[in-house]
Structures are given as structure tokens and as C-alpha cells.
Scaffold this motif. Structure first.
Motif, PDB file in Angstrom:
ATOM      1  N   ALA A 163     -36.583 -10.602  59.775  1.00  0.00           N
ATOM      2  CA  ALA A 163     -36.935 -10.931  58.387  1.00  0.00           C
ATOM      3  C   ALA A 163     -37.110 -12.430  58.137  1.00  0.00           C
ATOM      4  O   ALA A 163     -37.270 -12.846  56.994  1.00  0.00           O
ATOM      5  N   ARG A 164     -37.080 -13.251  59.180  1.00  0.00           N
ATOM      6  CA  ARG A 164     -37.360 -14.685  59.055  1.00  0.00           C
ATOM      7  C   ARG A 164     -38.726 -14.953  59.671  1.00  0.00           C
ATOM      8  O   ARG A 164     -39.192 -14.195  60.505  1.00  0.00           O
ATOM      9  N   GLY A 200     -48.786  -7.175  60.662  1.00  0.00           N
ATOM     10  CA  GLY A 200     -47.362  -7.371  60.942  1.00  0.00           C
ATOM     11  C   GLY A 200     -46.759  -8.537  60.180  1.00  0.00           C
ATOM     12  O   GLY A 200     -45.561  -8.781  60.263  1.00  0.00           O
ATOM     13  N   CYS A 201     -47.591  -9.261  59.426  1.00  0.00           N
ATOM     14  CA  CYS A 201     -47.125 -10.444  58.696  1.00  0.00           C
ATOM     15  C   CYS A 201     -47.598 -10.364  57.246  1.00  0.00           C
ATOM     16  O   CYS A 201     -48.742  -9.976  56.996  1.00  0.00           O
ATOM     17  N   GLY A 202     -46.744 -10.784  56.328  1.00  0.00           N
ATOM     18  CA  GLY A 202     -47.162 -10.870  54.932  1.00  0.00           C
ATOM     19  C   GLY A 202     -48.287 -11.868  54.768  1.00  0.00           C
ATOM     20  O   GLY A 202     -49.247 -11.644  54.044  1.00  0.00           O
ATOM     21  N   SER A 203     -48.190 -12.989  55.469  1.00  0.00           N
ATOM     22  CA  SER A 203     -49.257 -13.990  55.539  1.00  0.00           C
ATOM     23  C   SER A 203     -49.097 -14.759  56.842  1.00  0.00           C
ATOM     24  O   SER A 203     -48.027 -14.738  57.451  1.00  0.00           O
ATOM     25  N   ALA A 209     -42.989 -13.602  56.166  1.00  0.00           N
ATOM     26  CA  ALA A 209     -42.618 -12.260  55.699  1.00  0.00           C
ATOM     27  C   ALA A 209     -43.001 -11.204  56.729  1.00  0.00           C
ATOM     28  O   ALA A 209     -43.784 -10.294  56.454  1.00  0.00           O
ATOM     29  N   PRO A 210     -42.438 -11.307  57.952  1.00  0.00           N
ATOM     30  CA  PRO A 210     -42.791 -10.319  58.977  1.00  0.00           C
ATOM     31  C   PRO A 210     -42.357  -8.909  58.572  1.00  0.00           C
ATOM     32  O   PRO A 210     -41.333  -8.728  57.915  1.00  0.00           O
ATOM     33  N   ALA A 211     -43.157  -7.935  58.984  1.00  0.00           N
ATOM     34  CA  ALA A 211     -42.841  -6.529  58.712  1.00  0.00           C
ATOM     35  C   ALA A 211     -41.602  -6.123  59.513  1.00  0.00           C
ATOM     36  O   ALA A 211     -41.298  -6.703  60.557  1.00  0.00           O
TER      37      ALA A 211
END
Length: 164
Positions: free
Chosen positions: A58-59, A84-87, A129-131
Motif C-alpha cells: 500500500a506504499r 496495478g497503480c492508481g497513477s 496507490a498500488p493495487a
């Protein structure tokens, strides 16, 4: 009585012929300029050694790879995206006066017939924001975006803190 008008495709007179030839030459130049291949032509780019390194769940995680440009023009990498990433952001690690910092960069140029490596201590992708599924042993697609609108996608395996 029938009137004969000059055909628009066959100009009459010296001045008309010069203007017509000039217009044709300009049209040929414009058509040639518009038909040049895009700088990020996927046929000229090679993405290799891609992976994502996670440290703490979550980091933010980091993405590393090598991008090789076999074309004749500079290619500008301007962004990336992954499910896999929020951004995803382009970053560079820098050392100044003994202090290590990470700074966002707007683009990274890849020279013609050259390559740029995204590696620890240098350029890297920041996966914000990794999934929850972004765990060692998994893999995610990563799409690189270029200034000319082109894209290149590769599969990035996920590794742990040691890069294994």
C-alpha cells in the motif's frame, strides 16, 4: 455562340503556370511533411528488463526498465499508466550536497540509436496507490506514453524489496 473558358487544371499564360507550379510544389512539400513517421513508432522502440519493486504494501512502488530507440529521431517519454497503480509518475533520484531526493520529471528523452535505463538511483516510475494485487510474484501491464501520442506496453513482473 459558345464561349470557351480556360480549364482550372490547365492554367493559361506564364504567370498562371508559375503560380500553378508553385502551388503544386507547396502541396508536395506539405504532403511529405505530414507523412513523416511518428517519433514513437513502436517498430523503432524496444522495452526490456521491466519490473516493479515493492517495499511496503500500500506504499508507492518503483518501476524500472530499459527503453531503446532504434529510430532516427529523439523519442520523448512523457508518462505511463498501469491497472496495478492508481497513477504512475516519471521520477528521478538525485544527490545534492549529500542529500538524496526524488523529483518528478515532465519527460525523458531517448536519443536516436540509444537507450535510457530506468534503474535504482536514477530515473524510475513511481507507482502511486498500488493495487492490493501488486505483490511479488504477480505481474502487471505497463503502458508508456510518448510526446507524439504513441504508446508501448510491456509486462512488468512484481518483485520484493531486494529486487528478487
Amino acid at each position: 455562340m459558345r464561349e470557351t473558358l480556360p480549364s482550372p487544371s490547365r492554367p493559361r499564360g506564364r504567370a498562371s503556370r508559375v503560380l500553378f507550379r508553385t502551388a503544386l510544389a507547396l502541396a508536395a512539400v506539405a504532403t511529405t511533411a505530414w507523412s513523416w513517421p511518428a517519433a514513437a513508432d513502436e517498430a523503432n522502440l524496444m522495452l526490456s528488463d521491466g519490473y516493479i519493486r515493492t517495499i511496503i504494501p500500500a506504499r508507492p512502488a518503483a518501476g524500472y526498465f530499459t527503453l531503446t530507440n532504434n529510430g532516427n529521431a529523439v523519442v520523448s517519454l512523457v508518462g505511463a499508466a498501469s491497472p496495478g497503480c492508481g497513477s504512475v509518475m516519471l521520477h528521478q533520484s538525485r544527490s545534492q550536497n549529500g542529500v538524496e531526493t526524488m523529483v518528478p520529471v515532465a519527460s525523458v528523452d531517448v536519443p536516436p540509436h540509444g537507450s535510457v535505463s530506468f534503474a535504482p538511483g536514477g530515473y524510475h516510475l513511481m507507482c502511486m496507490a498500488p493495487a492490493a494485487t501488486l505483490k511479488p510474484g504477480a505481474s502487471v501491464p505497463m503502458t508508456l506514453r510518448f510526446a507524439d501520442g504513441g504508446t508501448l506496453t510491456g509486462d512488468f513482473p512484481v518483485r520484493g524489496a531486494t529486487g528478487q
